[in-house]
Structure formats: structure tokens, C-alpha cells
Design a protein around this motif. Sequence first.
Motif, mmCIF file in Angstrom:
data_model
loop_
_atom_site.group_PDB
_atom_site.id
_atom_site.type_symbol
_atom_site.label_atom_id
_atom_site.label_comp_id
_atom_site.label_asym_id
_atom_site.label_seq_id
_atom_site.Cartn_x
_atom_site.Cartn_y
_atom_site.Cartn_z
ATOM 1 N N HIS A 162 2.504 -4.773 48.252
ATOM 2 C CA HIS A 162 4.104 -5.532 49.109
ATOM 3 C C HIS A 162 4.587 -3.797 48.225
ATOM 4 C CE1 HIS A 162 4.067 -9.274 49.890
ATOM 5 N NE2 HIS A 162 2.973 -8.990 50.184
ATOM 6 N N TYR B 61 11.265 -3.985 52.407
ATOM 7 C CA TYR B 61 10.889 -4.801 52.178
ATOM 8 C C TYR B 61 9.629 -4.543 52.702
ATOM 9 C CZ TYR B 61 8.455 -7.593 49.147
ATOM 10 O OH TYR B 61 7.415 -8.322 47.803
ATOM 11 N N THR B 62 8.333 -3.919 52.616
ATOM 12 C CA THR B 62 7.266 -4.073 53.278
ATOM 13 C C THR B 62 5.906 -4.229 53.191
ATOM 14 O OG1 THR B 62 7.695 -2.229 54.799
ATOM 15 C CG2 THR B 62 5.746 -2.432 54.714
ATOM 16 N N ALA B 63 5.526 -5.819 53.486
ATOM 17 C CA ALA B 63 4.301 -6.805 53.198
ATOM 18 C C ALA B 63 3.098 -5.889 53.855
ATOM 19 C CB ALA B 63 4.373 -8.076 52.985
ATOM 20 N N GLN C 32 -0.500 -6.320 54.501
ATOM 21 C CA GLN C 32 -2.459 -7.663 53.858
ATOM 22 C C GLN C 32 -3.320 -7.600 55.125
ATOM 23 O OE1 GLN C 32 -0.864 -10.931 53.264
ATOM 24 N NE2 GLN C 32 -2.721 -12.214 53.466
ATOM 25 N N ALA D 38 6.364 -12.877 50.651
ATOM 26 C CA ALA D 38 7.357 -11.827 50.462
ATOM 27 C C ALA D 38 9.141 -12.862 49.483
ATOM 28 C CB ALA D 38 7.408 -11.481 50.936
ATOM 29 N N THR E 206 6.023 -5.911 58.444
ATOM 30 C CA THR E 206 4.723 -6.526 57.685
ATOM 31 C C THR E 206 3.870 -5.127 58.811
ATOM 32 O OG1 THR E 206 4.527 -7.958 59.853
ATOM 33 C CG2 THR E 206 5.093 -8.639 57.524
ATOM 34 N N PRO F 292 0.596 -13.471 50.087
ATOM 35 C CA PRO F 292 1.789 -12.871 50.419
ATOM 36 C C PRO F 292 2.968 -13.269 48.911
ATOM 37 C CG PRO F 292 1.765 -14.265 52.112
ATOM 38 C CD PRO F 292 -0.053 -13.887 51.241
ATOM 39 N N PRO G 208 4.674 -10.143 45.253
ATOM 40 C CA PRO G 208 6.454 -10.040 45.258
ATOM 41 C C PRO G 208 6.892 -10.259 43.400
ATOM 42 C CG PRO G 208 5.727 -10.940 46.618
ATOM 43 C CD PRO G 208 4.918 -11.300 46.013
#
Lengths: 289, 759
Positions: free
Chosen positions: B612, B630-632, B634, B653, B694, B715, B719
Motif C-alpha cells: 500500500h 491511497y493505492t492498494a 495486491q 484499506a 487499486t 488489504p 495500512p
Amino acid sequence: MNDIRYSAPHTIDEAVGALLAAKGTGRILAGGTDLLVQMKAGMALPGAIIDVKNIVEMSAIEDKGGGAFRVGAAVSGARIGEHAALKKAWPGVVEAINLIGSKQIQGRASPGGNLCNASPAADSVPALIAAGAIVAVHGPNGRREVAVEKIQIGPGKTSLQPGEIVVSFSLPARPAGSSDAYLRLIPRTEMDIAVVGCGVSLTMKDGVCTAARVGLGAVAPTVMLVEAAGAALVGSKLDAEALEKAAAACRAVCKPINDKRGTIVYRTKIAGVLLKRVAAIAAERAGGR
Amino acid sequence: MSKGKYKWIGTRPDRPDGADKVTGRARFGADFNMPGQLVGKVLRSPHAHAVIKSIDASAALALPGVKAVVSAVDFPDQPNLIVPTGEMQVNLRDITRNVMAREKALYEGHPVAAVAATTEAVAKAALDLIKVEYEVLPHVIDVADAMKEDAPILHDHLITEGVKPAPTKPSNIAKRIDNLKGDIEAGFKQAEIVVERHYTTQAVHQGYIEPHATLASAAEDGQIQLWSTTQGHFQVRGFCSRLLNIETSQIRVTPTEIGGGFGGKTVVYLEPIAVRLSQKSGKPVKMVMSRDEVFRASGPAPGGTVHVKIGAKRDGTIVAAECTIALQAGAFPGSPVGPACWTSFACYDIPNIKVVGYDVVSNRPKVAAYRAPGAPISAWGVESTVDILAQELRMDPIDLRLKNAAKKGTKTSYGPTFDTIGFVETLEAAKASEHYKSKPRAGMSRGVAAGFWFNVGADSSAAAHVAEDGTVTIISGNPDIGGSRASLALMAAEELGVDYSKVRPVIADTSSIGFNFVTGGSRVTFATGLAVVNSVRDMIRELKVRAAKTWGVDPDGVIWEDGCAKPAGSNVGEFEPLSLAQLAATAGRTGGPINGHAQLNAQGAGPGFGVHIVDLAVDRDTGIVTVDRYTAAQDVGTAIHPSYVEGQLQGGAVQGVGWALNEEYIYGSKGRLDNAGFLDYRMPVASDLPMIETILVEVPNPHHPYGVRGVGEVPIVPPLAAVGNAVARSTGIRLTDLPLSPPRLSAAIDAATPRMAAE
């Protein structure tokens, strides 16, 4: 298990009568956003509920010219927010009322309810105090007028006498170059209760502040008028020194508690931080320094 | 995406349950009612720790409208036996005491008695009439305090497990766990830089919007029907069977739609009580928790302490890593300290690892699973420490992680060796993202953190039925908490070669499908998905038999392609393909209904990794954090329904950001929870956050026909540290205690800059 008598009178005198008849167990219902929540939580068990939304005087906004308005105590936040002239004249008052709850709550919640719930963290009250709002109170002995800061006397307690109802708020006329602002600190961006709330109303002339009032909430048992903070701003160009003096005056009157929403140290510090920020916004709206 | 390779997998059709949910037609736990039902209410302990000397319910029973009262005497005592529930384990002796306090009340909110009455008002009045005589005992809330020599002891029988020789005195430390890999002392000797810090986190609640609710009906012939909002209706059945001594098949549990669970609805609170009240009163009994009860008495996730020490070479190679984790279990043993330990360094290929964990009881509600139980807590410590290492080495935080990343063949500290995993690919995707390549906006600082979760398989059953018109019903037994109906239907449509709209997935009650383990561990799309695929394959096998019968050929001469039976080759004969509808129409003449079944214990769940990236600003005057971007990213194996995979990443997140910034259980001096509501238990609201971006990295799991990996839990792991790392880089102050709430952050900033505080 207890019976509740509900009435929705069309006149203020009928409402006062119903409230008196309930012998201290009556509660006024405007938006109900505090009352119904308290009832559901078992914190309030009224014997009578008097719904005041049918009373025309309590549900109207009256533009009296020159920046003066009369706002019914039961007018919803949404209607206040939609009133262009009121919003232009008193942006701080309107933004404070519009901060209460969510969009849905705004459709119901009223400034009268916010005042009479007597929470020290009530968002509309610091702005109304800064504005110098006068409250019309109707009771068994007729009508009286009182400064808004005299209504709350402690958490959940008001100076209203048996049978008395807050009818409306009068916002005074004031000269060109005047405006107001309200800011609150909450850990989130909405749906929260002020850790500190600060309202400033002021008049600027040729870059100099000629009048200022400061209302401060959530840092003492009641929302306060901070006269020393207003006085520190008057006569200044809202320079750093004057702002710091006003901020210090705000910090000086703080009598907060340590609780789940903030510490004494934090609340006291934030009172000063907000004063500076709010004064700057109000001055900007008033036409700059 | 996997589009191109598949027809349905990787597409984004509407979810089968979507319309009902947005129109209000869906029925959740509190929406079920029966004629003549009573209202059940629980009397809860006002004390954090007290002996229950006596309970006198005579006045309550005398109140008109009260039909039954139960307390611990109405529940048989249970043996000291540990059974699995979701990703956690519970001891039957403890769980019966958690459902209804027996000798002692062990936390504020602990059920002491319950009533069933004709109305809610009568039930509430009856609670006030139950006289409970308590002997109040000293209590302990904090994990560190509970571990002290002189702490009040919750359970006189509790001797710490995992310590040799076994202690002779009881304590609040239920268990010690040790994981070792390599030689930790030799490892630290090779280190050219060592970073060591001590971290704490607070208890947080899963915060599902729907409170626990159940409706129980015990009939005169001994049959029990239950409706419950749960992640595992088979577990509800199992627990009620064990705790009430009722044969399992006598109990039929129907799961309602569920308004969030996140792990917290894998255990029972109300159901055994409602059944007993129904048995005693002879009427159906409905019970619904208030939000206050949800906070005080249903499982939060633990808070805890994490001590981390990492040694590395100057080039960033980590040579040794050590951590000690102590987690709150709540009033009974069983915190997720195991997974907290095992996940702690799982992202990294480190030769020498030492991990020690402690499971600690205190006077708090018994913890329950919450999304990757335990992992966010150890990751808060480890990923913060890795970030400090990156700062001290002046290395890019993603490069440092790439240098040490676990890969296929990496042996974990807790035993297994990784098969195909996608951590490197996920780090690379994060590094290559538009977010990471662009500078934070003015005033913003950036934090990065990674996270790991095992994902699980376990027991699933499924059935596939062909209807008379050739449409298909897919029957499974896992409550849908994250879009699983859509995923299962997509896999069935893909396997069968028919349109998604022809496949209707349903969730059956405990009597209508074989056993299914809980919806948890990110297992449903993987394990139940595998069962669904197998049940469809079983149905296809039967469909081919029917086509063969129709054509008068051998079943081996039939293939299934594009939703039709076709001859395998010209040597079989010339036949027009037979569609599902055609085969269904003639089923009565070819052998009767056409169904498929499957049951399995799914092995080979693919672990998941997340990275993240967060940009945020800290208001130095107020301590308020504003998240700007914010970027997740995975590794999701294969995104069966990408929208719901993205939803999992976004939801995890957001919950992790709440954990980092404001969420915490706050206790008063008497051990009573001070913020049992959403006003003062501050989860993020929509306006607090930007849209979470994402990046779905697809490294297929080799142990699933469509490459599925669980995606729901990873996820929430990164964070906490991602936010903390960004705050540290913004303020220059490394905070080690969560949450980073405005008063705490402001105080830390003021302490570091005395001039500001004096201002």
C-alpha cells in the motif's frame, strides 16, 4: 411502559400551556434529532412531547433588512442553508448550523433544539454568540428577550423557566465590511462532535477591525462569549500579535475536561489555533484585512 | 485482468443479491419474525470482574408478560476442549462461560441472565427486577499490566502453556509461542545496522453495521429452527448442539443476509440463549443486540504490544529479525497471537528469525476474528521498523522490500515453504504505478508498507441442479459477505459454458446442503469455488451420459463445449449438439433429474501479499491527518469478479486507516468501556478518505482450476504502518503507539518542538 402525551399545537400559547401542564415532564420536539435519540437510549422519558413545527413563527425566516434576520427556533438546518440572503449576511452562523449531523439530520435539526439541548459542544451556539443573537423566549408570563449566551447554564441545563419555549433568534443589522465564520475541530471530517468550536463575527474598516465578538464551545461546561478575545482584535489589523493576544484570551477561559474526545492540554491549545483561523476567514469574508 | 483467457471470469456483471440490497428487499438478521414470538434481552454485568454470588429472578418471573428467564444453571457445563471456529479457536469450557457467565463476570457487558417477554418494554423492565449479588474483584484491562506478577488473576486454573518447565502458579498468560529459524544470535552478529523499537496498538472493533440478531424456535418435538446473521450457520448449529446438548441434525439454521461480519460473526453470542429461552417458554424468541451491546460484548480485535528488532547489511540485506508479541485475548484465552507471530516476517526471506508470542487474558470482551486476525498488529511493528531501516540506509522503501522479498522456495519461520507467490510482482507493480512514480502533492508525505495473509481452504460442499428449462441453480452453504455469490456463479458459468444470467446461486440452510466451514479466512471463492466447479463438473459428467443415451453412443464419445454436448469426433457419429435446455427437456426419458454434487477439504490455498502507498498531510497545529491519495496493490491470483476484488482491497484499506488514525477502545478507571458507540468509536466516514485506488496483480494459484487466491484479508494488513510511515516522514517523528489520533499526534509534535507548544 410509560405513556407519552403527544400534541402539535398551532400557537405558541397553546404550546406553553401544554408544556406547563406536563409539570416538568414535557419536552419540546422540533427536529427531534436529540430528543428521539435520548429517548431511544433511555436517557429521556418524557411524559409529554410538544411538537412545535406547526407554529408559524417558529418555522419562518424573516429578512428585516440591513443584515438583520429573525430565524424561527424550529427552522431546519437544510432550510437555513438554502436561504441565500441569510447565508450571504451570516455565513458563519449558517455554516455552524449546517455542520450539525449528516445531510439527513440537517433536514430535521433546528438551531432552537441545538441551543436548548444545552451541550457545551453545540455547533450553532458559538456562532450565534459571536453574532450577538438575541433569543425570543415565550412563557406563561408572555415574552422576554435574552442574549443567546444566557440560555445555557451547564451541560444539559438552561435558564428557561417552567413553561418557557425558545421561539426565535434575532440577528442584528450591522455595517458593511462585516462578516462571520465558524470552525470546529473534529477528528473526522463529519458526523462528529466538536472537540473545540469557535465562532468569530467582526467588522473591518480600512483594514482595521472595528468590532469583534468571539464564541467558544466545548472547552467549558457552557459555550462562552470570550469578550477579551474580541477586545484583543478590535483596533488591530488582525496582525500576528493581535491574533496571538486573542488566542491567549481564548486559552485563558478554557476549563475543559480530559475525556474520550480530547485532553485538557489539547483542547486548550486548539482553542487558540481555531481562534486565529476563524478570525482570518471572517476577515477575508468581510472584505479583507 | 484475465479477460481474453476466459469468457465470464474477469467480467463485472451485477451481483445476484444486488437488486434486493439496494431496494431494501433483502432480509437481514432482525428482519425475520414468527407469529407469537417473544423478545429476548440479556442482563449484562456492570462490573469488569466480579464473583456472581447469587441470582434471584423471582420478581422478574412474577412480572406479567415475562415467559422465561435463563442463567448459567440452564446451560450444561462443558469440557476443557478446543474446537476451531473460523481462523480462531475456542475452548468449549470457555465459550459456554462467555455466552453466559458462570462463576464470575469477567468483563463489563458479560451476560449474566436473560429474559423472554411479550414486549421489549416488559423484557427491559424484567431485567431491572433480576437481583444479582456480586462480589466485585480488582480488574485488569491492559495487556502489559495483566502480565505483571501482582496482576488480578482471571482464571485460577490458567497455567501458561508452551513454557518448560510448566509454571506452578496461575497467571493471565495463557500461552507462549516460539518460532525459530536459523541462528538469531549469529544473524545479529553479521548485521551492520540494527533497528529496534517497541510498538503498541489498541483494541478495535470490526464495526459491522448490522448488530447481532437471531430468531429461535424450539418445537415441542425437539426440533429447533434458527435464523441468524452469521458468517457460518453450520458453526451456529454446531455450537448450539454442543452447548445445549441437542443432536446436531435436530437443529436447522438459516443464514440471513449479513450486514458485515469481518470475522466478528464467526462465533455465537445470542443463539444458544435464544434457543434455551424458546425451549423454556415454548414460543419463538427473537434477540437483537443494541450497538452498545455489540461494542461491550461482541468480539473486538485485540490490542497488544510488539517489540521488533531487525539487523541488516549496509546494502539492505536483512540478516536477522526478532519480534515479541503480546496480544489481548479478552476474558478467555485465544487471541490471534499465533497468526500475528507467523505473519510477522512472512513477507521476507530472512535467514535468521526469532518470534515469541504471548496470549494474555484481561477483563475485556473475548476477542473474535477480524480480517487477517493478528497480522495487522505485527505488521504495524515490523513494517514500521523496515521503514526506519529504509530511512537509515537512505533506500527506497520498495527497493528495500524487493531486496528481501519472499519468493517461491522461501522457507517461512513457521514451517511451510512458499509455492508460487506474487510478492515481488506486487512490489514491482506498486513501484511502476502512476501513484508511486509521481511526486506527492505539495504538503503531502508518502508512506509505504506491505502485508501478508495465508488464506485458508477447509471444508466445503456444493450442488448444481439443472432446472426443467435448462437453467442452473448453484447451491452452496457459505453466507455471502463479499460478493461470493457472483464469483461462484461466474465460475459455474465459465465451467458450464453458459450465460451468467442462466446460473442462479443460492445459499442453503444447514439441512439443505452438506457441511461448510465458516465464511472466513478468505476461503469461500477459493474452497467453495472449488466445490462449485467440481459439482458442475459432476453435472457435466451426467449431462454427457444423457447425451450419449440420446445418441445411443458411449459416454466417452461425448464432449462438453460451449454449453452443449457434442460428439467427441466424427468416428462417434454425426449428431447436432445438444444444449442444456434440450437435455433438460428430455431428462425424464434419459434417467431423471440432472444434478451434480461435490464435497471436499480444500488444500493449497494461495497466500496473498499486498503493498500500500499513501500520501497524507499532518496539520502540525492540530495533529489532524488528511489522506490525499491511497493505492492498494495486491496479488489476487485471478480476479474472478474484479469489482468485488477491488471492493475488498478498498474496504480493507479503509478499516486499516481507521485502525491507524482514530479507532480504539477507551476504558474508564472501573474497567467500563467509555466509547461504546459509533460517535466516539471513530471509524472513518466517507468524506475522510479519497477513492482508494487499486492495482490487481494476477499471479494464479497453481492449486485452483482458475488460479483463485483469497483476497479479503491481506488489504487490512499494510495500512497501519503505511499511514504511520507517512506520518513519520511528514513530521520527522516516529510514533509507535496507535492510534495516531489528533491529541496524541499533536502532543508528540509539541513535545518534539517545544517552541510551538509555548506559542
